[in-house]
Enzyme design. Structure first.
Site, PDB file in Angstrom:
ATOM      1  N   ALA A  10       0.795  -1.181   0.023  1.00 39.31           N
ATOM      2  CA  ALA A  10      -0.132  -0.088   0.041  1.00 39.31           C
ATOM      3  C   ALA A  10       0.861   1.086   0.085  1.00 39.31           C
ATOM      4  O   ALA A  10       2.134   1.428   0.410  1.00 39.31           O
ATOM      5  CB  ALA A  10      -0.838   0.010   1.271  1.00 39.31           C
ATOM      6  N   LEU A  11       0.323   2.373  -0.480  1.00 40.77           N
ATOM      7  CA  LEU A  11       0.917   3.556  -0.518  1.00 40.77           C
ATOM      8  C   LEU A  11       1.060   4.401   0.803  1.00 40.77           C
ATOM      9  O   LEU A  11       0.469   5.421   0.966  1.00 40.77           O
ATOM     10  CB  LEU A  11       0.503   4.702  -1.752  1.00 40.77           C
ATOM     11  CG  LEU A  11       1.322   4.514  -3.025  1.00 40.77           C
ATOM     12  CD1 LEU A  11       0.650   5.208  -3.992  1.00 40.77           C
ATOM     13  CD2 LEU A  11       2.903   4.620  -2.980  1.00 40.77           C
ATOM     14  N   HIS A  12       1.625   3.733   1.980  1.00 45.21           N
ATOM     15  CA  HIS A  12       1.402   4.348   3.111  1.00 45.21           C
ATOM     16  C   HIS A  12       2.603   5.469   3.105  1.00 45.21           C
ATOM     17  O   HIS A  12       3.256   5.748   2.266  1.00 45.21           O
ATOM     18  CB  HIS A  12       1.826   3.355   4.215  1.00 45.21           C
ATOM     19  CG  HIS A  12       0.750   2.235   4.403  1.00 45.21           C
ATOM     20  ND1 HIS A  12      -0.711   2.778   4.391  1.00 45.21           N
ATOM     21  CD2 HIS A  12       0.585   1.063   4.549  1.00 45.21           C
ATOM     22  CE1 HIS A  12      -1.404   1.700   4.413  1.00 45.21           C
ATOM     23  NE2 HIS A  12      -0.589   0.765   4.625  1.00 45.21           N
ATOM     24  N   ALA A  13       2.676   6.061   4.369  1.00 44.26           N
ATOM     25  CA  ALA A  13       3.551   7.221   4.465  1.00 44.26           C
ATOM     26  C   ALA A  13       5.151   6.994   3.915  1.00 44.26           C
ATOM     27  O   ALA A  13       5.425   7.858   3.143  1.00 44.26           O
ATOM     28  CB  ALA A  13       3.907   7.703   5.833  1.00 44.26           C
ATOM     29  N   ALA A  16       5.135   6.423   0.051  1.00 41.68           N
ATOM     30  CA  ALA A  16       4.638   7.671  -0.313  1.00 41.68           C
ATOM     31  C   ALA A  16       5.763   8.638  -0.308  1.00 41.68           C
ATOM     32  O   ALA A  16       6.000   9.594  -1.442  1.00 41.68           O
ATOM     33  CB  ALA A  16       3.293   8.193   0.283  1.00 41.68           C
TER      34      ALA A  16
END
Ligand code: PEP
Ligand code: MG
Length: 615
Positions: A10-13, A16
């Protein structure tokens, strides 16, 4: 250009953030699309708002210059599961080299801004006098422990310290605190010795020697340490323990454009400590003890924080190759000269620059850098001494002394320009006394060393004639000096045949030429590989050769791996590069034939820089 990739997470912090940092380094904007939502890849909140999940298809889109590379870079980052190795931070290479070590943080956040309790003017004055006495003593002790060539760098600081303290003391009597007075007096930091004096006085005012305490503990971090600091001063470099192998410095306090020529950089260069100047956010992102890899052999410099094992191993291998290459450089230079007919020279900007063995001479002595820190014009004797010091470093090889190249975006404090457009020879002709004094100094140096004169930012043959007239007025030996033209404006290219005829030799300044032809800044050396610039270089070489004049290229492109081959292929007679980039330049030409170079030049000229070529 568009690309699609499957998200491995997932594009978490963290991922990202890597995407945003990488996107911010690309020349063109990038948009990301996931399931009908879209985001500007440079904006972290937008990227997070995509809510992209593992297994989602991410579309990456970009248009404009460099968009193919930009899309591929992001796609590679995603497909390598957000491997931080792919996203180095960037900075300016102030001293070239490769350093790998644990981070030792020397931070001074807010220290100087703290407002101490107000005391009466007499008490403040007395504090300042005590601080000055302590600072002067510390400076004396530091200088005593240094080698003579390092000690001379600090000599001006004794006077600076006295003047700053006297001016600050006056301000305390007018009601300022000692700290306010010191900060106000040192605001306009033309030289980093002023920053040094400021730091010393602030320490003396009771703010403690935080750097000294941190350095005393350095051994705990092991035998390879990279210092990360937001206050780079010459004194800091002078007292780094031997475990320190490199420096990352936040740029805020450095005088503009002075990174390479600051006293701190000169000391670091003498100690072979790679130095990268980075944005404050880069320095702030490094934690104490993090493994840091610094590579300043390229421009921009690259800094990796906690990289993977492969990248560290790779950096170690490159560092080994660099030191192996610098041994036996002279035979490699001789072999390349025999094969390609190209001479290798170096660009020098300080009397402390090393001139490697085997070079044909100093192809460019940037005299304006020698005296950039001065508030007033250097005396003729100082100029002669500086030229002779460089000639000694060159072990008698010829030194090409470029006349002051100041004005426009290269200000010299003591040579003010009246018009924004006056730069190089135009500015010198507007200040004939300055031109005359410098030519007199070169002529005196010529009595004891092999030197020649190079005229910057030549516009036409008339500029060379004017410089020759000035030399003639100085007497027969000055009149006999060889005079070269630096061709780095489109006007000079236009008139190249007559400029070459008027000159004894020609040097092409590709940094300025590319920026003027393309209407861009001077940041990227490889802009000179644009077909439009290469056609002009080819023209200058052909017209100069037709006049029997040799041509050297002294812009940064000469040290670019592809650029060096292209320049040789265009027929230049010499490449003049920074000393620290010389072995890299000779190395990329190893085993390369003149036919290879010619073919590369033709192809790059026709297409611009080939895709996938490295710099
Ligand atoms: C150039 O313009 O390419 C050059 C060598 O001169 P400078 O970088 O000093 O302007
Ligand atoms: Mg130039």
């Amino acid at each position: 250009m568009k690309g699609t990739v499957l998200l491995p997470q997932a594009l978490h912090a963290r991922p990202a953030n890597l995407v945003v940092r990488l996107a911010s380094q690309q020349p063109s904007p990038i948009r990301l699309h996931v399931g009908g939502r879209s985001a500007d890849a440079r904006k972290i909140l937008e990227v997070l708002a995509l809510g992209a999940q593992k297994g989602d298809v991410l579309e990456i889109a970009s248009e404009g210059a460099g968009s193919d590379e930009a899309v591929s870079a992001i796609a590679e980052l995603v497909s390598r599961n957000f491997d931080a190795d792919l996203v180095p931070d960037r900075g300016s290479p102030a001293v070239e080299g490769i350093a790998i070590g644990a981070a030792l943080l020397l931070r001074h956040d807010g220290l100087e801004a703290e407002a101490p309790p107000a005391r009466g003017p007499e008490e403040e004055h007395a504090r300042l006098v005590r601080a000055q006495a302590r600072a002067a003593e510390e400076l004396r002790v530091l200088m005593e422990g240094l080698a003579p060539e390092e000690r001379v760098l600090f000599e001006p600081e004794e006077a600076i310290l006295r003047e700053v303290a006297a001016a600050a003391a006056e301000r305390t009597l007018a009601g300022e605190t000692s700290e306010q007075a010191v900060l106000a007096t040192t605001q306009d930091a033309r030289t980093d010795l002023l920053l040094d004096a400021r730091a010393r006085l602030m320490d003396g005012l009771g703010h403690g020697d935080a750097d000294g305490q941190a350095l005393a503990q350095a051994g705990e971090l092991g035998n390879e340490i990279v210092v990360v600091t937001d206050r780079l001063t010459p004194s800091l470099v002078a007292r780094l323990p031997r475990q320190v192998v490199g420096i990352v410095a936040a740029e805020d306090d450095l005088p503009a454009g002075a990174a390479r020529t600051s006293h701190a950089a000169i000391l670091a260069r003498g100690r072979e400590l790679p130095l990268a100047i980075v944005g404050r956010h880069v320095a702030d992102a490094i934690d104490a003890g993090d493994l840091v890899v610094v590579d300043t052999t390229h421009d921009p410099a690259r800094v990796w924080c906690s990289p993977g094992e492969t990248l560290v191993a790779d950096a170690r291998a490159r560092r080994r190759r660099r030191s192996a290459n610098s041994v036996g450089l002279a035979p490699a230079i001789a072999a390349a000269f025999a094969r390609l007919g190209t001479a290798f020279l170096v660009n020098v900007g300080s009397v402390h620059d090393r001139v490697p063995e085997g070079v044909a001479g100093v192809g460019l002595l940037r005299t304006e850098l020698l005296f950039a820190g001065r508030a007033s014009a250097p005396a003729e004797a100082d100029q002669v001494a500086a030229i002779l010091a460089v000639a000694r470093a060159a072990r008698g090889a010829e030194v090409t002394v470029r006349l002051w190249d100041a004005g426009g975006d290269k200000p010299l404090p003591w040579l003010p320009s009246c018009h924004a457009s006056e730069r190089g020879v135009a500015l010198l002709l507007a200040h004939p006394e300055v031109l005359r004094a410098q030519l007199a100094a070169v002529a005196r140096a010529a009595q004891r060393a092999k030197v020649r004169v190079l005229v910057p930012m030549v516009r036409s043959a008339a500029d060379i004639d004017a410089v020759r007239r000035c030399l003639e007025s100085l007497g027969p030996s000055a009149a006999g000096l060889r005079v070269g033209a630096m061709i780095e404006t489109p006007g000079a290219v236009e008139d190249a045949a007559s400029v070459a005829r008027a000159s004894d030799f020609v040097s092409i300044g590709t940094n300025d030429l590319a920026s003027l032809v393309l209407g861009t800044g001077r940041a990227d050396a490889t802009q000179a590989l644009d077909g439009r610039v290469l056609r002009l270089i080819r023209r200058v070489v052909e017209l100069s050769h037709a006049q029997g004049r040799g041509v050297t290229v002294c812009g940064e492109v000469a040290a670019d791996p592809l650029g060096a081959r292209v320049m040789v292929g265009l027929g230049v007679d010499g490449l003049s590069v920074a000393p620290s980039r010389l072995h890299g330049t000779v190395f990329v030409l190893e085993g390369v034939s003149i036919e290879d170079c010619r073919a590369v030049a033709v192809s790059v000229e026709a297409r611009g820089r080939p895709e996938g070529s490295s710099s």
